[in-house]
Write an enzyme that holds these catalytic residues in place. Sequence first.
Site, PDB file in Angstrom:
ATOM      1  NE  ARG A  48      -3.658   2.264   2.388  1.00  0.00           N
ATOM      2  CZ  ARG A  48      -4.260   2.816   3.442  1.00  0.00           C
ATOM      3  NH1 ARG A  48      -3.816   2.430   4.584  1.00  0.00           N
ATOM      4  NH2 ARG A  48      -5.077   4.059   3.247  1.00  0.00           N
ATOM      5  CG  HIS A 106      -1.166   5.582  -0.233  1.00  0.00           C
ATOM      6  ND1 HIS A 106      -2.214   6.332   0.174  1.00  0.00           N
ATOM      7  CD2 HIS A 106      -2.069   4.486  -0.536  1.00  0.00           C
ATOM      8  CE1 HIS A 106      -3.419   5.942   0.439  1.00  0.00           C
ATOM      9  NE2 HIS A 106      -3.197   4.458  -0.083  1.00  0.00           N
ATOM     10  CG  ASN A 156      -0.951   9.446   2.334  1.00  0.00           C
ATOM     11  OD1 ASN A 156      -1.276   8.468   1.755  1.00  0.00           O
ATOM     12  ND2 ASN A 156      -0.526  10.601   1.895  1.00  0.00           N
TER      13      ASN A 156
END
Length: 328
Positions: free
Chosen positions: A66, A70, A95
């Site tokens: 992940r 991001h 985030n």
Amino acid sequence: METKKSMFLCILVSFIFICCCYVSSVTAALSFDFYAASCPNAELMIRNTVSSASSNDPSVPGKLLRLVFHDCFVEGCDASLMLQGNNTEQSDPANRSVGGFSVIESAKRLLEIFCPGTVSCADIIALAARDAVEIAGGPRVQIPTGRRDGMVSLASNVRPNIIDTSFTMDEMVKLFANKGLSLLDLVILSGAHTIGSAHCNTFRSRFQQDSNGTLRLIDQTIDTNYADELMKQCPVTAQPSVTVNNDPETSMLFDNQYYRNLLAHRVLFPSDSVLMSNVNTKKMVEDFANDQQLFFVNWGAAFVKLTSVGAKTDEDGEIRSSCTATNV
């Protein structure tokens, strides 16, 4: 109307072609033997760090995968997400649940001992995510290196550049095209949801709270039995820290179960379910659900493209001495 539609499709195809050419040129600027002379054991040290962290915490592979998404979707694959401070990317609510930072920092500290000022945090993130997939049972992928670290990290750049779990197909296609990624890449990279977990609020829109304080299903694209399981795991009273596995079947294994879950309508996010609403993406889902090796081969190609998005090379950017701050 048909003429306007044809013109729109031509413009879209041309735009995607230009974006793909840009990604290809960036990939060409990277190298598969970039650290062969300057730090020959760099990839081994990163892999050992990821392996050790994953042994202590099985959730690490999902977090690292992940993290690379991001990072790469905002400012490109330049470790801008690692920078700390007010109004940096880390401060955006999208985030705050991203993990794996400590693993990247551990690898960086080790590399600074043996190869000071040599290996970028951006390369560590890409390689760590690559290794995380293999450690979780996925394919071994060779990716080029030579990325440099960015010097800009702004919270305001986050939301316009990442997928929201409520996105429609059109919204996802547009964002992926902006990154030089195709419809096929979208379906393949969505397969990352075969590992990892998500907080209850990320899929709460599929339910509605009644006046008596209980949840009821309002999204008809999800299997009702699976919805009942989710409501039990994520009741109204659930703490914000409660998480649910992305894959209810093989949550710690990187495999093609995600696509089987899609066919059974047992996926967490509305942005997953919409892959079944398009005839082209549905066919891809069916193919990957029936052939894990096909998914693995395609994953490798899509992952190389993902980790090349907006990569900074040559004199663009820097090699940080610490991943959390730019060099003074």
